[in-house]
Design a protein around this motif. Structure first.
Motif, PDB file in Angstrom:
ATOM      1  N   PHE A 163      30.171  36.619  48.373  1.00 48.71           N
ATOM      2  CA  PHE A 163      31.443  37.090  47.817  1.00 48.71           C
ATOM      3  C   PHE A 163      31.328  38.551  47.405  1.00 48.71           C
ATOM      4  O   PHE A 163      32.197  39.369  47.714  1.00 48.71           O
ATOM      5  N   LEU A 191      38.626  39.646  36.803  1.00 52.47           N
ATOM      6  CA  LEU A 191      39.108  38.805  37.892  1.00 52.47           C
ATOM      7  C   LEU A 191      37.961  38.357  38.798  1.00 52.47           C
ATOM      8  O   LEU A 191      37.919  37.214  39.265  1.00 52.47           O
ATOM      9  N   ARG A 216      42.392  28.418  42.734  1.00 52.60           N
ATOM     10  CA  ARG A 216      41.406  27.519  42.152  1.00 52.60           C
ATOM     11  C   ARG A 216      41.956  26.734  40.958  1.00 52.60           C
ATOM     12  O   ARG A 216      41.249  25.916  40.384  1.00 52.60           O
ATOM     13  N   GLU A 233      44.919  35.876  43.886  1.00 46.13           N
ATOM     14  CA  GLU A 233      45.118  34.766  44.819  1.00 46.13           C
ATOM     15  C   GLU A 233      43.940  33.797  44.741  1.00 46.13           C
ATOM     16  O   GLU A 233      44.108  32.573  44.774  1.00 46.13           O
ATOM     17  N   GLU A 234      42.734  34.375  44.636  1.00 46.29           N
ATOM     18  CA  GLU A 234      41.550  33.528  44.523  1.00 46.29           C
ATOM     19  C   GLU A 234      41.596  32.712  43.236  1.00 46.29           C
ATOM     20  O   GLU A 234      41.297  31.518  43.225  1.00 46.29           O
ATOM     21  N   VAL A 235      41.978  33.368  42.127  1.00 48.21           N
ATOM     22  CA  VAL A 235      42.013  32.675  40.845  1.00 48.21           C
ATOM     23  C   VAL A 235      43.092  31.599  40.855  1.00 48.21           C
ATOM     24  O   VAL A 235      42.863  30.449  40.460  1.00 48.21           O
ATOM     25  N   TYR A 284      44.078  40.309  45.791  1.00 46.68           N
ATOM     26  CA  TYR A 284      43.149  39.360  46.417  1.00 46.68           C
ATOM     27  C   TYR A 284      42.537  38.434  45.380  1.00 46.68           C
ATOM     28  O   TYR A 284      42.493  37.208  45.558  1.00 46.68           O
ATOM     29  N   LEU A 285      42.079  38.995  44.281  1.00 45.49           N
ATOM     30  CA  LEU A 285      41.400  38.182  43.282  1.00 45.49           C
ATOM     31  C   LEU A 285      42.360  37.230  42.566  1.00 45.49           C
ATOM     32  O   LEU A 285      41.981  36.099  42.251  1.00 45.49           O
ATOM     33  N   SER A 344      36.752  34.516  39.700  1.00 45.59           N
ATOM     34  CA  SER A 344      36.672  34.055  41.084  1.00 45.59           C
ATOM     35  C   SER A 344      35.276  33.534  41.430  1.00 45.59           C
ATOM     36  O   SER A 344      35.126  32.664  42.281  1.00 45.59           O
ATOM     37  N   ARG A 348      31.415  29.151  42.443  1.00 42.92           N
ATOM     38  CA  ARG A 348      31.239  29.501  43.859  1.00 42.92           C
ATOM     39  C   ARG A 348      29.758  29.420  44.222  1.00 42.92           C
ATOM     40  O   ARG A 348      28.897  29.935  43.496  1.00 42.92           O
TER      41      ARG A 348
END
Length: 618
Positions: free
Chosen positions: A243, A229, A265, A260-262, A257-258, A233, A237
């Protein structure tokens, strides 16, 4: 028809592009050739399946591997062992051929079935690896006794490999003390710093400093899912170092959290597809189209596979996939949080697709997950005849438990099927009340007047089963009486069942005759027992249940043997063997018990070498 076995569950998962070599673990797995059990036990996301697939791939052509990917639908013992036998047959053709019909008959102890399988495996001249992946999904009281028996009696050249999230209920301490256990646990599966570097720079293609790699290795503690993950992410970036510096938290929060980041995007179309299809255990293009209400599911799955977005191919043609379990779980959490009202609609669409494709089990599971008890009840009612033929009463029992009882009682065909499932599982409490309800329903419906009228509020989906209700009620009353030891009442109810049976209801006629036969035998009336069992066999033959005919023929021969009529007992066996040879398949594979019985009768008759003097069935 009962749902067939899913072939993709019997294939070793294909490896994704790029794989970190882990010789230290491969060496430990290799020691399984000298052990009875290899156990890989770790939480989700630690790469258990990938490790196994990577270890097996290089020797795929030289090592005999019986692979089985398990899911929650395999907790029913008959289903679980049918899959195990099917997996073994993939590398040892013909193994379990005699045992399989006994397993599906539901009357043979699992130890007897497994004894036959073990004896056949003992003759295999090469090593065989039986791999059970995701075993935690089936570990329970239904499967545990058979697993313990199998493990205790494995031939030296057969090795069991179990991948699980929790230690199984098996005698691990005893195996450990005897040196018969190879263990790989979470601490072993965690990536070392070198492996983290190999993954992030080699597989994921990231340009990271040694300090960044060491930081990520320390923050994730080598947890593979978190590294995957994190790699996703970090793609594109600009401030990768920032990060990594802010990367913190325990496993669950890291994943949340990750993801959500993935997800953030991804394009809206991809994000919507992922969230809406996460309710599915298996993914294929047409199914995804039905669930999302859009097209392009096949192309989307192929795109996700290329992007390494946590989809796992399940077959060589990449037609079927699944999400990484951890990824699917987090996607589902997002779905429930963000669009809770959509969940039942998605499950209902999946249920409708599986129904159209002739997969009732999956259709029922999704209907129940949708909270659509009405739909589930109708599907279960339609599925009951096939499930009863394949001795899956425990499955019926579990499904009906999820339906409100008042809904079951308003559906007489479903209600009588539920009674049969209860009795098959040895549950007698409350059955009498349910039979009385059914009798009252029959009175209201006008049974016996020549005209049937469904009372208000009654629901019947499988109308073909409706005329069978009166005889079924009496048959189940006979079973209750036999369990209570009331032999005269058993006979009386069984005779009423025969009187009330619809003209071509051969199964009810056979079952009622068999119950009478048991009652007569219990009372010492062997002549009447023989006559009743003869009628039972005739009903089974007309119904096409040839494997059951063989089982009842053994009882028939036992009665003749108890009467001292040994020649007739032998003749009964020979007739049944000829019937088995004529029909082949499962019936032909069930001959072993016949030959054992014939040998015993021959020995009682005082014929030296009697086993060899019995004519072989053609």
């Amino acid at each position: 028809m009962a749902s067939p076995l899913v072939g993709t569950k019997l294939s070793v998962p294909r490896l994704g592009r790029g794989l970190v070599a882990r010789p230290r673990l491969a060496d430990r797995l290799g020691r399984g050739a000298e052990s009875r059990l290899t156990l890989i036990s770790a939480p989700a996301g630690y790469g258990k399946t990938t490790l196994l697939a990577g270890w097996l791939a290089p020797a795929a052509k030289t090592r005999s591997v019986a692979w089985l990917s398990l899911d929650e639908g395999d907790r029913e013992p008959a289903t679980f062992w049918a899959y195990v036998i099917a997996a073994l047959q993939g590398v040892v053709p013909g193994v379990g051929g005699t045992a399989l019909p006994l397993l599906t008959s539901g009357r043979t102890p699992i130890e007897t079935v497994l004894t036959m399988v073990v004896n056949e495996l003992s003759a295999v001249p090469h090593d065989v690896y039986l791999v059970l992946d995701d075993y935690h999904l089936v570990d329970g009281p239904g499967v545990q006794p058979g697993m313990a028996f199998l493990l205790a009696h494995l031939p030296p050249r057969v090795h069991l490999v179990v991948s699980t999230r929790a230690d199984p209920a098996l005698p691990l301490a005893r195996l450990r003390a005897r040196g018969e256990l190879v263990e790989i646990r979470a601490a072993d599966l965690r990536f070392t710093t070198e492996e983290v570097a190999a993954y992030l720079t080699g597989v994921a293609g990231l340009d990271l400093s040694a300090d960044d790699i060491a930081t990520l290795a320390g923050r994730t503690e080598g947890w593979i899912a978190a590294l995957q993950l994190a790699a996703l992410s970090m793609r594109g970036r600009e401030d990768v170092a920032g990060f990594i510096a802010g990367f913190a938290g325990d496993d669950r929060y890291i994943v949340d959290y990750l993801v959500e980041e993935v997800l953030a995007r991804q394009p809206a179309q991809v994000r919507g597809f992922l969230v809406q299809t996460c309710i599915l255990d298996r993914l294929t293009g047409p199914l995804c189209d039905a669930v999302t209400g859009q097209g392009g599911g096949k192309a989307m799955l192929e795109s996700l596979d290329r992007a390494n977005l946590f989809v796992v191919p399940l077959d060589g043609t990449r037609r079927w996939y699944r999400y990484h379990h951890l990824f699917a779980g987090v996607l589902h959490a997002h779905l429930v949080d963000e669009q809770p009202d959509l969940v039942p609609h998605l499950h209902r669409r999946a249920s409708e697709w599986y129904e159209r494709c002739g997969e009732p089990s999956a259709a029922i599971r999704h209907a129940l997950a949708a909270g659509d008890a009405e739909r589930a009840a109708g599907l279960i009612e339609l599925a009951i005849p096939a499930l009863k033929r394949s001795r899956q009463e425990a499955t019926i029992r579990g499904w009906v438990d999820a339906i409100p009882d008042e809904m079951v009682r308003a559906r007489p065909v479903l209600a009588v099927g539920f009674v049969g499932a209860l009795l098959a599982g040895g549950e007698f409490d409350g059955v009498e009340d349910r039979l009385r309800d059914l009798e009252r329903w029959l009175e209201c419906a006008g049974y016996g007047t020549g005209t049937w009228t469904l009372p208000a509020g009654t629901v019947v989906v499988d109308e073909a089963e409706l005329p069978r209700l009166p005889a079924a009620i009496e048959m189940y009353r006979a079973a209750l009486a036999l369990n209570a030891g009331d032999l005269p009442a058993t006979v009386a109810h069984a005779r009423r069942a025969i009187d009330r049976a619809a003209g071509e209801d051969h199964l009810v006629l056979a079952a009622a005759s068999g119950l009478m036969g048991l009652a007569f035998w219990g009372s010492g009336d062997l002549a009447a027992a023989y006559q009743a069992y003869t009628s039972c066999i005739e009903g089974l033959r007309r119904a096409g249940h040839i494997s059951d005919v063989l089982g009842c023929s053994i009882t028939l021969a036992d009665i003749r043997s108890a009467q001292g009529r040994l020649s007739e007992a032998l003749r009964t066996y020979q007739q049944a063997l000829r019937l088995a040879a004529d029909h082949g398949g499962a019936a032909l594979r069930g001959r072993a018990d016949m030959y054992v019985g014939m040998s015993q009768v021959a020995l009682r008759a005082g014929r030296p070498g009697g086993r060899h003097r019995i004519p072989a069935a053609r």
